[in-house]
Write a protein that holds these residues in place. Structure first.
Motif, PDB file in Angstrom:
ATOM      1  N   ASN A   1       0.745   9.534   7.308  1.00  0.00           N
ATOM      2  CA  ASN A   1       2.106  10.041   7.439  1.00  0.00           C
ATOM      3  C   ASN A   1       2.408  10.410   8.894  1.00  0.00           C
ATOM      4  O   ASN A   1       3.501  10.125   9.394  1.00  0.00           O
ATOM      5  CB  ASN A   1       2.320  11.254   6.524  1.00  0.00           C
ATOM      6  N   ALA A   2       1.449  11.027   9.572  1.00  0.00           N
ATOM      7  CA  ALA A   2       1.647  11.405  10.978  1.00  0.00           C
ATOM      8  C   ALA A   2       1.838  10.161  11.848  1.00  0.00           C
ATOM      9  O   ALA A   2       2.663  10.162  12.764  1.00  0.00           O
ATOM     10  CB  ALA A   2       0.463  12.232  11.469  1.00  0.00           C
ATOM     11  N   TRP A   3       1.105   9.085  11.572  1.00  0.00           N
ATOM     12  CA  TRP A   3       1.297   7.836  12.316  1.00  0.00           C
ATOM     13  C   TRP A   3       2.693   7.291  12.082  1.00  0.00           C
ATOM     14  O   TRP A   3       3.364   6.856  13.007  1.00  0.00           O
ATOM     15  CB  TRP A   3       0.300   6.779  11.881  1.00  0.00           C
ATOM     16  N   GLU A   4       3.120   7.309  10.808  1.00  0.00           N
ATOM     17  CA  GLU A   4       4.405   6.690  10.453  1.00  0.00           C
ATOM     18  C   GLU A   4       5.610   7.508  10.902  1.00  0.00           C
ATOM     19  O   GLU A   4       6.703   6.968  11.023  1.00  0.00           O
ATOM     20  CB  GLU A   4       4.456   6.444   8.944  1.00  0.00           C
ATOM     21  N   THR A   5       5.414   8.785  11.138  1.00  0.00           N
ATOM     22  CA  THR A   5       6.520   9.615  11.626  1.00  0.00           C
ATOM     23  C   THR A   5       6.475   9.803  13.131  1.00  0.00           C
ATOM     24  O   THR A   5       7.345  10.462  13.698  1.00  0.00           O
ATOM     25  CB  THR A   5       6.516  10.989  10.922  1.00  0.00           C
ATOM     26  N   GLY A   6       5.463   9.246  13.776  1.00  0.00           N
ATOM     27  CA  GLY A   6       5.368   9.322  15.223  1.00  0.00           C
ATOM     28  C   GLY A   6       4.780  10.615  15.747  1.00  0.00           C
ATOM     29  O   GLY A   6       4.813  10.875  16.945  1.00  0.00           O
ATOM     30  N   ILE A   7       4.220  11.426  14.866  1.00  0.00           N
ATOM     31  CA  ILE A   7       3.595  12.679  15.291  1.00  0.00           C
ATOM     32  C   ILE A   7       2.299  12.393  16.044  1.00  0.00           C
ATOM     33  O   ILE A   7       1.962  13.077  17.001  1.00  0.00           O
ATOM     34  CB  ILE A   7       3.334  13.602  14.081  1.00  0.00           C
ATOM     35  N   SER A   8       1.598  11.369  15.611  1.00  0.00           N
ATOM     36  CA  SER A   8       0.373  10.956  16.291  1.00  0.00           C
ATOM     37  C   SER A   8       0.272   9.440  16.240  1.00  0.00           C
ATOM     38  O   SER A   8       1.061   8.781  15.567  1.00  0.00           O
ATOM     39  CB  SER A   8      -0.861  11.597  15.642  1.00  0.00           C
ATOM     40  N   VAL A   9      -0.696   8.906  16.958  1.00  0.00           N
ATOM     41  CA  VAL A   9      -0.938   7.467  16.958  1.00  0.00           C
ATOM     42  C   VAL A   9      -2.392   7.220  16.584  1.00  0.00           C
ATOM     43  O   VAL A   9      -3.254   8.061  16.850  1.00  0.00           O
ATOM     44  CB  VAL A   9      -0.632   6.806  18.325  1.00  0.00           C
ATOM     45  N   PRO A  10      -2.667   6.091  15.967  1.00  0.00           N
ATOM     46  CA  PRO A  10      -4.053   5.788  15.591  1.00  0.00           C
ATOM     47  C   PRO A  10      -4.933   5.599  16.826  1.00  0.00           C
ATOM     48  O   PRO A  10      -4.464   5.113  17.855  1.00  0.00           O
ATOM     49  CB  PRO A  10      -3.955   4.508  14.773  1.00  0.00           C
ATOM     50  N   SER A  11      -6.184   5.950  16.681  1.00  0.00           N
ATOM     51  CA  SER A  11      -7.160   5.700  17.743  1.00  0.00           C
ATOM     52  C   SER A  11      -7.388   4.203  17.852  1.00  0.00           C
ATOM     53  O   SER A  11      -6.981   3.425  16.985  1.00  0.00           O
ATOM     54  CB  SER A  11      -8.476   6.405  17.419  1.00  0.00           C
ATOM     55  N   THR A  12      -8.068   3.810  18.911  1.00  0.00           N
ATOM     56  CA  THR A  12      -8.392   2.399  19.106  1.00  0.00           C
ATOM     57  C   THR A  12      -9.138   1.841  17.905  1.00  0.00           C
ATOM     58  O   THR A  12      -8.855   0.735  17.435  1.00  0.00           O
ATOM     59  CB  THR A  12      -9.237   2.215  20.384  1.00  0.00           C
ATOM     60  N   GLN A  13     -10.069   2.609  17.383  1.00  0.00           N
ATOM     61  CA  GLN A  13     -10.850   2.175  16.207  1.00  0.00           C
ATOM     62  C   GLN A  13      -9.926   1.858  15.040  1.00  0.00           C
ATOM     63  O   GLN A  13     -10.066   0.823  14.387  1.00  0.00           O
ATOM     64  CB  GLN A  13     -11.833   3.273  15.798  1.00  0.00           C
TER      65      GLN A  13
ATOM     66  N   TYR B   1       0.842  -1.201   0.000  1.00  0.00           N
ATOM     67  CA  TYR B   1       0.000   0.000   0.000  1.00  0.00           C
ATOM     68  C   TYR B   1       0.874   1.248   0.000  1.00  0.00           C
ATOM     69  O   TYR B   1       1.872   1.304   0.727  1.00  0.00           O
ATOM     70  CB  TYR B   1      -0.885   0.066   1.253  1.00  0.00           C
ATOM     71  N   SER B   2       0.473   2.240  -0.764  1.00  0.00           N
ATOM     72  CA  SER B   2       1.060   3.571  -0.610  1.00  0.00           C
ATOM     73  C   SER B   2       0.343   4.230   0.561  1.00  0.00           C
ATOM     74  O   SER B   2      -0.700   3.748   1.015  1.00  0.00           O
ATOM     75  CB  SER B   2       0.849   4.399  -1.880  1.00  0.00           C
ATOM     76  N   GLN B   3       0.884   5.327   1.051  1.00  0.00           N
ATOM     77  CA  GLN B   3       0.178   6.048   2.114  1.00  0.00           C
ATOM     78  C   GLN B   3      -1.196   6.498   1.621  1.00  0.00           C
ATOM     79  O   GLN B   3      -2.182   6.420   2.357  1.00  0.00           O
ATOM     80  CB  GLN B   3       0.990   7.257   2.579  1.00  0.00           C
TER      81      GLN B   3
ATOM     82  N   LEU C   1      -8.950   3.385   4.677  1.00  0.00           N
ATOM     83  CA  LEU C   1      -9.411   3.665   6.031  1.00  0.00           C
ATOM     84  C   LEU C   1     -10.320   4.894   6.117  1.00  0.00           C
ATOM     85  O   LEU C   1     -10.838   5.195   7.190  1.00  0.00           O
ATOM     86  CB  LEU C   1      -8.213   3.857   6.966  1.00  0.00           C
ATOM     87  N   GLY C   2     -10.473   5.604   4.999  1.00  0.00           N
ATOM     88  CA  GLY C   2     -11.303   6.807   5.012  1.00  0.00           C
ATOM     89  C   GLY C   2     -10.643   7.975   5.719  1.00  0.00           C
ATOM     90  O   GLY C   2     -11.314   8.779   6.378  1.00  0.00           O
ATOM     91  N   LEU C   3      -9.331   8.083   5.578  1.00  0.00           N
ATOM     92  CA  LEU C   3      -8.551   9.143   6.212  1.00  0.00           C
ATOM     93  C   LEU C   3      -7.783   9.939   5.177  1.00  0.00           C
ATOM     94  O   LEU C   3      -7.790   9.603   3.996  1.00  0.00           O
ATOM     95  CB  LEU C   3      -7.542   8.528   7.202  1.00  0.00           C
ATOM     96  N   THR C   4      -7.076  10.950   5.622  1.00  0.00           N
ATOM     97  CA  THR C   4      -6.195  11.691   4.720  1.00  0.00           C
ATOM     98  C   THR C   4      -4.821  11.033   4.710  1.00  0.00           C
ATOM     99  O   THR C   4      -4.446  10.342   5.670  1.00  0.00           O
ATOM    100  CB  THR C   4      -6.038  13.155   5.178  1.00  0.00           C
ATOM    101  N   ARG C   5      -4.071  11.260   3.646  1.00  0.00           N
ATOM    102  CA  ARG C   5      -2.706  10.728   3.564  1.00  0.00           C
ATOM    103  C   ARG C   5      -1.855  11.313   4.684  1.00  0.00           C
ATOM    104  O   ARG C   5      -0.994  10.643   5.248  1.00  0.00           O
ATOM    105  CB  ARG C   5      -2.088  11.028   2.200  1.00  0.00           C
ATOM    106  N   SER C   6      -2.108  12.560   5.039  1.00  0.00           N
ATOM    107  CA  SER C   6      -1.309  13.185   6.099  1.00  0.00           C
ATOM    108  C   SER C   6      -1.532  12.503   7.453  1.00  0.00           C
ATOM    109  O   SER C   6      -0.630  12.483   8.286  1.00  0.00           O
ATOM    110  CB  SER C   6      -1.593  14.691   6.193  1.00  0.00           C
ATOM    111  N   SER C   7      -2.712  11.906   7.663  1.00  0.00           N
ATOM    112  CA  SER C   7      -2.948  11.151   8.902  1.00  0.00           C
ATOM    113  C   SER C   7      -2.051   9.922   8.957  1.00  0.00           C
ATOM    114  O   SER C   7      -1.452   9.626   9.996  1.00  0.00           O
ATOM    115  CB  SER C   7      -4.411  10.707   8.990  1.00  0.00           C
TER     116      SER C   7
END
Length: 117
Positions: free
Chosen positions: A32-44, A15-17, A24-30
């Motif tokens: 990217n933020a998970w993969e760079t450690g800026i944020s973490v995915p919610s439980t869902q 998969y590409s970002q 997942l119905g998200l933005t690519r920047s979301s």
């Protein structure tokens, strides 16, 4: 750890970002933020990622280092073949470690050595 696991799983499954974000119905920047450690995915999204990549949420979170295959839809014979193959790979890896060889060497060479072993 979570960021690395998500990126590794995404790349493993090709998969590409952008593609993952659409799935997942998200933005690519979301993503990217998970993969760079800026944020973490919610439980869902952890649950959705675990289902998509066929791993446990513990694996994504780095609490479990083991990987698993879902084999519930296989026949007993197919499961036995997979089990035997896994055992052969484990034996081969022990052999290559004992011989100080790289177990990730050429696949054809690996198969030939396994036959000889």
């Amino acid at each position: 750890m979570v960021s690395e696991r998500i990126k590794d799983l995404r790349e493993r499954d090709g998969y590409s970002q952008t593609a993952l974000s659409k799935k997942l119905g998200l933005t690519r920047s979301s993503i990217n933020a998970w993969e760079t450690g800026i944020s973490v995915p919610s439980t869902q999204y952890l649950v959705e990622l675990s289902r998509l990549f066929k791993v446990s949420t513990d694996y994504i979170l780095g609490m479990d280092t083991s990987e698993s295959l879902l084999i519930g839809n296989l026949t007993i014979e197919q499961k036995n073949i997979l089990s035997a193959l896994v055992e052969q790979f484990e034996r081969y890896n022990k052999f290559t470690q004992a011989m100080d060889m790289d177990p990730a060497s050429d696949t054809e060479e690996t198969l030939e050595l396994m036959k000889e072993f």
